[in-house]
Design a protein around this motif. Structure first.
Motif, PDB file in Angstrom:
ATOM      1  N   ARG A  16       2.242   9.547  -6.405  1.00  0.00           N
ATOM      2  CA  ARG A  16       2.756  10.921  -6.382  1.00  0.00           C
ATOM      3  C   ARG A  16       3.892  11.117  -7.379  1.00  0.00           C
ATOM      4  O   ARG A  16       4.468  12.203  -7.463  1.00  0.00           O
ATOM      5  CB  ARG A  16       3.263  11.270  -4.976  1.00  0.00           C
ATOM      6  N   ARG A  37       0.829  -1.206   0.000  1.00  0.00           N
ATOM      7  CA  ARG A  37       0.000   0.000   0.000  1.00  0.00           C
ATOM      8  C   ARG A  37       0.863   1.255   0.000  1.00  0.00           C
ATOM      9  O   ARG A  37       0.611   2.193  -0.763  1.00  0.00           O
ATOM     10  CB  ARG A  37      -0.921  -0.006   1.226  1.00  0.00           C
ATOM     11  N   LYS A  38       1.897   1.282   0.827  1.00  0.00           N
ATOM     12  CA  LYS A  38       2.775   2.444   0.892  1.00  0.00           C
ATOM     13  C   LYS A  38       3.507   2.653  -0.430  1.00  0.00           C
ATOM     14  O   LYS A  38       3.707   3.784  -0.873  1.00  0.00           O
ATOM     15  CB  LYS A  38       3.783   2.278   2.025  1.00  0.00           C
ATOM     16  N   VAL A  40       1.024   4.154  -2.942  1.00  0.00           N
ATOM     17  CA  VAL A  40       0.736   5.547  -2.589  1.00  0.00           C
ATOM     18  C   VAL A  40       1.888   6.445  -3.023  1.00  0.00           C
ATOM     19  O   VAL A  40       1.692   7.529  -3.571  1.00  0.00           O
ATOM     20  CB  VAL A  40       0.475   5.682  -1.073  1.00  0.00           C
ATOM     21  N   ARG A  41       3.129   5.965  -2.784  1.00  0.00           N
ATOM     22  CA  ARG A  41       4.317   6.719  -3.192  1.00  0.00           C
ATOM     23  C   ARG A  41       4.361   6.878  -4.717  1.00  0.00           C
ATOM     24  O   ARG A  41       4.687   7.949  -5.242  1.00  0.00           O
ATOM     25  CB  ARG A  41       5.570   6.018  -2.679  1.00  0.00           C
TER      26      ARG A  41
END
Length: 318
Positions: free
Chosen positions: A170, A162-163, A166-167
């Motif tokens: 961006r 998930r991280k 998300v990164r």
């Protein structure tokens, strides 16, 4: 041979200019990072947007390219994991970083400038957009998720995934991809002043990216790491192009231009942020040394690849 060198020599001269600027302290590390930020956040996204809006969408979206290049990259990624985990008994995090170095090309900073010189800026920009999809949505997330899982001894892999995504959401290049696709699908033309800004930024991408690569190489060391460095560099510059070539040859009615573009990008060294990602998992020295050796060795392998492609009639006549 001299015709090929006339194409590639300016590319490596620009890399040398960046290295010289750092070596003579004309530019310091922070200033070079500023140029890199400009390329990553402005020039490359503009280049992707221009590629998607100046070409018909059916010409940009190439399923055969995505499939062959993606499968070739995944095959090398899997081979690297098998080699490091099963045969060399390395930790999962280390194996994942090895796999990343062998399967993810420096498409924006090396692949695009080389392809633009050899094939032309328009097709090179299209290949850049396709490669960014493969690398940023497939290879890089897979490597980071596995590396994070290895560092946490198998725990928290869902959180790591998930991280990671998300990164990546961006990522300015992916944002450029999304914006370019939106404009292309809706057939919306940006206002003329904005289109001119995008065009000016896109034209700056190649030279600035090569200059940054040269500056990045300054000060990197290779001592005591020849085994791992040789394995990563050999996998990236030799195995990766061969795997991509193999999967393209399995495709029916392969377009020579698509194959040429795929091989040029596959022959590029590993991604420029490779040392930063390697540092997080205890491989700062190996990854930095691999980037340096891979970029320098690419001068030989790219010239060889271009010569072979020219001999087999894959390159457009100039």
């Amino acid at each position: 041979m001299f015709e090929i060198l006339s194409i590639t020599t300016p590319i490596f001269l620009l890399i040398g200019a960046g290295y010289l600027a750092m070596g003579t302290r004309l530019i310091n590390r922070e200033q070079m990072q500023g140029v890199a930020t400009f390329v990553l956040y402005f020039a490359l996204p503009a280049l992707v947007i221009r590629a998607l809006t100046q070409n018909p969408l059916d010409e940009v979206f190439q399923p055969h390219y995505l499939l062959a290049y993606g499968l070739g990259s995944l095959a090398v990624f899997a081979f690297a994991l098998l080699l490091t985990l099963a045969l060399q008994r390395k930790p999962l995090s280390e194996g994942a970083i090895h796999a990343l170095g062998m399967a993810a090309s420096n498409s924006g900073f090396v692949g695009y400038p080389v392809a633009a010189m050899v094939l032309g800026t328009s097709p090179a920009a299209v290949f850049l957009a396709l490669n960014m999809l493969i690398e940023n949505l497939l290879i890089i997330p897979a490597a980071l998720i596995l590396a994070e899982a290895g560092r946490q001894s198998g725990a928290g892999i869902v959180t790591a995934a998930r991280k990671t995504f998300v990164r990546l959401a961006r990522n300015p290049i992916l944002i450029g991809l999304a914006l370019g696709l939106l404009l292309a699908v809706t057939e919306t033309a940006p206002p003329r002043p904005l289109a001119q800004v995008v065009d000016m930024l896109a034209n700056a991408a190649g030279p600035a990216a090569l200059f940054v690569i040269g500056g990045t190489l300054f000060g990197l060391q290779v001592r005591g790491m020849l085994g791992d460095v040789g394995q990563i560099v050999g996998g990236k510059l030799i195995l990766h192009p061969l795997a991509v070539l193999g999967f393209f040859l399995l495709m029916p009615q392969t377009d020579p231009m698509l194959l040429a573009g795929a091989l040029l990008f596959a022959c590029a060294p590993m991604i420029s942020v490779y040392p930063l990602l390697g540092q997080r998992y205890g491989m700062a020295g190996v990854s930095a040394a691999a980037l340096m050796v891979g970029t320098l060795a690419a001068f030989v392998t790219l010239n060889l690849a271009i010569g072979l492609m020219n001999s087999y009639g894959l390159l457009p006549t100039r």
